[in-house]
Design a protein around this motif. Structure first.
Motif, PDB file in Angstrom:
ATOM      1  N   THR A 121       0.231   3.999   3.052  1.00  0.00           N
ATOM      2  CA  THR A 121       0.107   5.000   3.054  1.00  0.00           C
ATOM      3  C   THR A 121      -0.685   5.631   1.551  1.00  0.00           C
ATOM      4  OG1 THR A 121       1.552   4.890   0.978  1.00  0.00           O
ATOM      5  CG2 THR A 121       3.223   4.891   2.931  1.00  0.00           C
ATOM      6  N   THR A 122      -1.299   6.718   2.381  1.00  0.00           N
ATOM      7  CA  THR A 122      -2.593   6.782   1.257  1.00  0.00           C
ATOM      8  C   THR A 122      -2.396   7.934   0.346  1.00  0.00           C
ATOM      9  OG1 THR A 122      -3.957   6.336   3.259  1.00  0.00           O
ATOM     10  CG2 THR A 122      -4.933   7.358   1.716  1.00  0.00           C
ATOM     11  N   PHE A 123      -2.993   7.542  -0.654  1.00  0.00           N
ATOM     12  CA  PHE A 123      -2.743   8.710  -2.048  1.00  0.00           C
ATOM     13  C   PHE A 123      -3.901   8.611  -2.837  1.00  0.00           C
ATOM     14  CE2 PHE A 123      -2.442   9.657  -6.633  1.00  0.00           C
ATOM     15  CZ  PHE A 123      -2.349  11.407  -6.158  1.00  0.00           C
ATOM     16  N   ILE A 124      -4.219  10.006  -2.304  1.00  0.00           N
ATOM     17  CA  ILE A 124      -5.900  10.067  -3.353  1.00  0.00           C
ATOM     18  C   ILE A 124      -5.994  10.663  -4.900  1.00  0.00           C
ATOM     19  CG2 ILE A 124      -7.784  11.546  -2.780  1.00  0.00           C
ATOM     20  CD1 ILE A 124      -7.068  12.590   0.243  1.00  0.00           C
TER      21      ILE A 124
ATOM     22  N   PHE B 127      -8.628   5.850  -3.960  1.00  0.00           N
ATOM     23  CA  PHE B 127      -7.486   6.162  -2.992  1.00  0.00           C
ATOM     24  C   PHE B 127      -6.326   4.611  -2.910  1.00  0.00           C
ATOM     25  CE2 PHE B 127     -10.268   7.445   0.172  1.00  0.00           C
ATOM     26  CZ  PHE B 127     -10.382   8.182   0.596  1.00  0.00           C
ATOM     27  N   ILE B 128      -4.919   4.330  -4.227  1.00  0.00           N
ATOM     28  CA  ILE B 128      -4.070   3.992  -3.776  1.00  0.00           C
ATOM     29  C   ILE B 128      -3.437   4.436  -2.930  1.00  0.00           C
ATOM     30  CG2 ILE B 128      -2.240   3.695  -5.248  1.00  0.00           C
ATOM     31  CD1 ILE B 128      -4.499   3.957  -6.895  1.00  0.00           C
ATOM     32  N   LEU B 129      -3.697   2.565  -2.015  1.00  0.00           N
ATOM     33  CA  LEU B 129      -3.111   2.504  -0.905  1.00  0.00           C
ATOM     34  C   LEU B 129      -1.525   1.460  -1.129  1.00  0.00           C
ATOM     35  CD1 LEU B 129      -5.867   1.686   1.202  1.00  0.00           C
ATOM     36  CD2 LEU B 129      -5.310   3.769   1.291  1.00  0.00           C
TER      37      LEU B 129
ATOM     38  N   HIS C  53       6.365  -1.589  -2.147  1.00  0.00           N
ATOM     39  CA  HIS C  53       5.743  -0.964  -3.228  1.00  0.00           C
ATOM     40  C   HIS C  53       4.414  -1.648  -3.789  1.00  0.00           C
ATOM     41  CE1 HIS C  53       7.212  -5.019  -5.069  1.00  0.00           C
ATOM     42  NE2 HIS C  53       6.891  -4.574  -5.714  1.00  0.00           N
ATOM     43  N   ILE C  54       3.599  -2.831  -3.052  1.00  0.00           N
ATOM     44  CA  ILE C  54       2.787  -2.969  -4.002  1.00  0.00           C
ATOM     45  C   ILE C  54       1.601  -1.825  -4.186  1.00  0.00           C
ATOM     46  CG2 ILE C  54       0.951  -4.697  -3.335  1.00  0.00           C
ATOM     47  CD1 ILE C  54       3.830  -5.690  -4.492  1.00  0.00           C
ATOM     48  N   PRO C  55       0.865  -1.376  -4.887  1.00  0.00           N
ATOM     49  CA  PRO C  55      -0.166  -0.884  -4.320  1.00  0.00           C
ATOM     50  C   PRO C  55      -1.817  -1.144  -4.742  1.00  0.00           C
ATOM     51  CG  PRO C  55       0.434  -0.642  -7.322  1.00  0.00           C
ATOM     52  CD  PRO C  55       1.334  -1.817  -6.037  1.00  0.00           C
ATOM     53  N   CYS C  56      -2.929  -0.557  -4.642  1.00  0.00           N
ATOM     54  CA  CYS C  56      -3.768  -1.182  -4.321  1.00  0.00           C
ATOM     55  C   CYS C  56      -4.493   0.149  -4.825  1.00  0.00           C
ATOM     56  CB  CYS C  56      -4.534  -2.755  -3.765  1.00  0.00           C
ATOM     57  SG  CYS C  56      -6.213  -2.439  -2.689  1.00  0.00           S
ATOM     58  N   GLU C  57      -6.056  -0.413  -5.433  1.00  0.00           N
ATOM     59  CA  GLU C  57      -6.632   0.563  -6.115  1.00  0.00           C
ATOM     60  C   GLU C  57      -8.044   0.638  -4.995  1.00  0.00           C
ATOM     61  OE1 GLU C  57      -8.362   3.053  -9.825  1.00  0.00           O
ATOM     62  OE2 GLU C  57      -8.907   1.768  -9.194  1.00  0.00           O
TER      63      GLU C  57
END
Length: 325
Positions: A105-108, A130-132, A148-152
């Protein structure tokens, strides 16, 4: 969650975050290769997975006056990746690859183009963030990565990266009051970077215009080389010199004409195969273009040949013609 509990959880999950970052890098590099883009050339700095160290995490979670209610889950840059490219047009290419991947999932988190549209007089720190997160549970390098693991992921041009490296921590993250003259100088630098980038884009478009690009000659020649020779082409910079010297002979029908030449002289295919491993020139698809030049434009080719004449002598012998003194 106190500091000790925070660190215990982080120590147990750090390998998962590292695996998630490595997975994202591998996906983006694979996507570039699938598009025929060499990451070693396209990316100006090799992308590395950056894991926040414990002290930095604790400082951000508990001592920077951040409005966190659950700092462990709300800090989304525990793992980060930065992609540095040459032009803003290249930034768009990486963004498209990220947005089109269905595995996450992609969050700008930050869009500098949108910021410029809202405030066209603003000249400040620029980067795409982006937060993926995994769309589904992923296994990579023998590690299970939950959703639930995010990566910037940050994407910058080389000029933006230089600006950020010099000013970001010193200007945009400091709690100290910055002199107005410093802020104005930084803004002028950013304005100059935008102007320079626009000039770079314009120059690149002009350099890439013409029949070689318009008719996709190099790509089509590589494909013909692979289909006829059965080996991969590895063009060097000398190919560009030859294409430039004889650009006037390049047309949309060129590849079909070269294929016709190979059909008429099939022994040329065996010549290339025989010398492929010993003479680097035969490893490059533009050898087919030079065969065509010698067959059809011998006088001009001999008079205007831009490389070492020994190469031309080899190819003239292959095709069975004599060169002009």
């Amino acid at each position: 969650m106190n500091e000790n509990t925070f660190l215990e959880k982080w120590n147990s999950e750090e390998p998962i975050y590292k695996a998630w970052g490595d997975f994202i890098v591998s996906q983006i590099l694979d996507s570039l290769n699938e598009r025929g883009i060499d990451p070693n050339i396209f990316l100006k700095i090799s992308p590395k997975v950056r894991i926040k160290d414990q002290k930095s995490l604790i400082d951000k979670a508990y001592y920077r006056n951040k409005p966190y209610t659950n700092p462990y889950d709300e800090i989304e840059d525990k793992v980060g990746i930065r992609f540095v490219v040459l032009l803003t047009e290249d930034v768009a290419s990486i963004c498209e690859i990220i947005k089109s991947n269905d595995l996450w999932t992609t969050f700008i988190a930050r869009d500098f183009e949108e910021e410029k549209s809202k405030d066209p007089l603003l000249f400040s720190y620029q980067s795409m963030h982006f937060i993926l997160r995994p769309r589904h549970e992923i296994k990579f390098n023998h590690i299970t990565i939950p959703t639930h693991i995010p990566c910037e992921v940050q994407i910058r041009t080389l000029l933006q990266h230089a600006h950020a490296e010099l000013t970001h921590d010193a200007v945009y993250k400091t709690t100290n009051k910055i002199k107005p003259t410093v802020l104005r100088t930084v803004a002028k630098c950013m304005a100059l970077i935008e102007t320079t980038d626009s000039f770079f884009v314009e120059a690149t478009r002009d350099l890439n215009s013409g029949p070689i690009t318009e008719f996709k000659i190099i790509e089509r020649l590589d494909s013909l080389y692979l289909s006829k020779i059965g080996l991969h082409s590895h063009n060097q910079k000398s190919s560009l010199i030859v294409f430039d010297a004889f650009e006037k002979f390049i047309s949309e029908e060129l590849i079909e004409n070269i294929e016709l030449l190979l059909n008429q002289h099939p022994y040329l295919i065996n010549r290339i195969k025989a010398r492929y491993s010993t003479i680097s020139f035969y490893q490059q698809s533009y050898v087919l273009f030079v065969y065509w030049l010698l067959e059809n434009k011998k006088y001009v080719t001999c008079n205007e040949w831009p490389l070492e004449r020994k190469i031309l002598e080899y190819l003239a012998t292959d095709i069975g013609i004599g060169l002009i003194n």
